[in-house]
Design a protein around this motif. Structure first.
Motif, PDB file in Angstrom:
ATOM      1  N   LEU A  26       0.834  -1.206   0.000  1.00 38.10           N
ATOM      2  CA  LEU A  26       0.000   0.000   0.000  1.00 38.10           C
ATOM      3  C   LEU A  26       0.867   1.254   0.000  1.00 38.10           C
ATOM      4  CD1 LEU A  26      -2.819  -1.001   2.518  1.00 38.10           C
ATOM      5  CD2 LEU A  26      -2.966  -0.905   0.026  1.00 38.10           C
ATOM      6  N   LEU A  29       2.124   1.710  -3.426  1.00 32.65           N
ATOM      7  CA  LEU A  29       1.048   2.162  -4.301  1.00 32.65           C
ATOM      8  C   LEU A  29       0.868   3.676  -4.201  1.00 32.65           C
ATOM      9  CD1 LEU A  29      -1.255   1.475  -6.238  1.00 32.65           C
ATOM     10  CD2 LEU A  29      -2.683   0.936  -4.257  1.00 32.65           C
ATOM     11  N   ALA A  30       1.044   4.216  -3.007  1.00 31.92           N
ATOM     12  CA  ALA A  30       0.930   5.658  -2.798  1.00 31.92           C
ATOM     13  C   ALA A  30       2.252   6.372  -3.044  1.00 31.92           C
ATOM     14  CB  ALA A  30       0.435   5.948  -1.383  1.00 31.92           C
ATOM     15  N   VAL A  78      -2.621   6.401  -6.579  1.00 34.37           N
ATOM     16  CA  VAL A  78      -3.499   5.229  -6.520  1.00 34.37           C
ATOM     17  C   VAL A  78      -4.523   5.282  -7.649  1.00 34.37           C
ATOM     18  CG1 VAL A  78      -5.213   3.985  -5.154  1.00 34.37           C
ATOM     19  CG2 VAL A  78      -3.190   4.945  -4.035  1.00 34.37           C
ATOM     20  N   TYR A  79      -5.159   6.438  -7.818  1.00 30.38           N
ATOM     21  CA  TYR A  79      -6.153   6.594  -8.886  1.00 30.38           C
ATOM     22  C   TYR A  79      -5.523   6.389 -10.257  1.00 30.38           C
ATOM     23  CZ  TYR A  79      -9.536   8.864 -11.981  1.00 30.38           C
ATOM     24  OH  TYR A  79     -10.400   9.146 -13.009  1.00 30.38           O
ATOM     25  N   ASP A  81      -2.897   4.626 -10.987  1.00 24.61           N
ATOM     26  CA  ASP A  81      -2.537   3.219 -11.182  1.00 24.61           C
ATOM     27  C   ASP A  81      -3.761   2.344 -11.436  1.00 24.61           C
ATOM     28  OD1 ASP A  81      -0.025   4.129 -10.733  1.00 24.61           O
ATOM     29  OD2 ASP A  81       0.437   2.771  -9.074  1.00 24.61           O
ATOM     30  N   GLY A 109      -7.258  -1.255  -3.696  1.00 20.37           N
ATOM     31  CA  GLY A 109      -6.797   0.020  -4.232  1.00 20.37           C
ATOM     32  C   GLY A 109      -7.832   1.112  -4.051  1.00 20.37           C
ATOM     33  N   TRP A 112      -7.987   2.108  -0.351  1.00 20.32           N
ATOM     34  CA  TRP A 112      -6.832   2.913   0.014  1.00 20.32           C
ATOM     35  C   TRP A 112      -6.984   4.334  -0.521  1.00 20.32           C
ATOM     36  CZ3 TRP A 112      -3.579   4.211   3.263  1.00 20.32           C
ATOM     37  CH2 TRP A 112      -2.250   4.549   3.055  1.00 20.32           C
ATOM     38  N   LEU A 113      -7.542   4.458  -1.706  1.00 25.92           N
ATOM     39  CA  LEU A 113      -7.812   5.771  -2.281  1.00 25.92           C
ATOM     40  C   LEU A 113      -8.777   6.551  -1.386  1.00 25.92           C
ATOM     41  CD1 LEU A 113      -7.760   7.894  -4.549  1.00 25.92           C
ATOM     42  CD2 LEU A 113      -9.498   6.538  -5.747  1.00 25.92           C
TER      43      LEU A 113
END
Length: 303
Positions: A26, A29-30, A78-79, A81, A109, A112-113
């Motif tokens: 995570l 990802l960010a 995140v968005y 990806d 995802g 998390w966004l």
């Protein structure tokens, strides 16, 4: 460019590398392993506060802008990806991104966004209504950005609109309204973003050509160095205009010499075919942002 020259977009290093795998994915990802992104998002807002005369009285605003930059840059990644997961899987540098590689599910995802956006909301409520409305207006630009590389050769220009937006937020929050100085500061930041993101795009130029992704680096081709130089020159001239609006004194413009010199160094030492060189020049814009912040601080606190 060889495979050895490619620097992966996610790297398991430092504090991020010590996290448990599920949490680490995570964080990757960010892009918490790549702090350069949030610095670049943060600096225009800090410039506006400093140039607007709020460096001392509104120091807490600068901290809130930093927190918001970390959270919203993470949310944007995140968005991006999620939207680009299929394209990312076909590009060597981005194939290891958590969603593209399957390390993080699409459902996780989106969750998390939402969490990162909630942090952004906390920052938003710290702003007065006019600045909060300006901040909210950026969401449409952010939502459209991942699609720009499919429809224009200049997605870097759209990124400039997004990554410079904090200048407008910071200016309105600090001064209470719009002014030509704030607009020029914002416009200069857009030119700066186009320049440094063109350098960043050099890393992917071969893969982008194969998968059909457009970029300013591909559009400029062999003219990439003079192109970047032109955007950086425009940035400095626009920033000079912003400073002149605040303090019409030739001595005030001297404050821009360090950042202008740094940007000139980037262009002079840029080797477009060397991905490592391009990445280093791109990352050095954290220092460029700091030099511009010092220039704004000197001018803004001298009023």
């Amino acid at each position: 460019m060889t495979t050895a020259d490619i620097v992966p977009d996610t790297e398991h290093r430092g504090l991020v590398g010590r996290l448990p795998p599920s949490v680490r994915n995570l964080a990757l990802l960010a892009r918490f392993d790549r702090p350069i992104g949030w610095w670049l998002l943060f600096w225009p807002g800090a410039w506006a506060v400093a140039l607007g005369g709020g460096l001392v009285a509104r120091w807490n605003l600068i901290l809130w802008l930093l927190i918001g930059s970390i959270a919203m840059r993470g949310a944007g990644c995140v968005y991006n990806d999620i939207v680009d997961r299929d394209l990312d899987a076909r590009v060597a540098r981005t194939a290891s991104r958590p969603i593209a590689s399957g390390a993080v599910s699409l459902k996780a995802g989106w969750a998390w966004l939402a969490g990162l956006s909630a942090v952004g909301l906390v920052v938003l409520v710290q702003l007065r209504p006019p600045a909060a409305l300006v901040a909210l207006a950026s969401l449409a630009l952010v939502a459209a950005y991942p699609f720009m590389k499919r429809i224009t050769w200049w997605p870097q220009a759209w990124l400039g609109l997004v990554f410079s937006w904090a200048a407008l937020v910071g200016w309105v929050e600090t001064t209470g309204g719009f002014a030509l100085a704030g607009a020029l500061l914002y416009a200069g930041s857009i030119a700066w973003v186009i320049g440094y993101d063109t350098i960043y795009a050099l890393q992917d130029i071969e893969d982008d050509a194969m998968v059909g992704v457009r970029s300013s680096a591909r559009a400029l081709g062999s003219r990439v160095r003079p192109g970047v130089a032109g955007f950086y020159a425009a940035a400095v001239l626009l920033w000079a205009g912003a400073i002149w609006q605040v303090r019409p004194d030739p001595l005030a413009l001297v404050a821009l010499l360090p950042v202008a010199g740094h940007l000139a160094w980037q262009v002079a030492t840029l080797r477009p075919a060397d991905g490592g060189n391009a990445l280093a020049r791109f990352r050095s814009n954290r220092n460029a942002g700091l030099l511009m912040f010092l220039a704004c601080a000197v001018v803004g606190t001298a009023l």
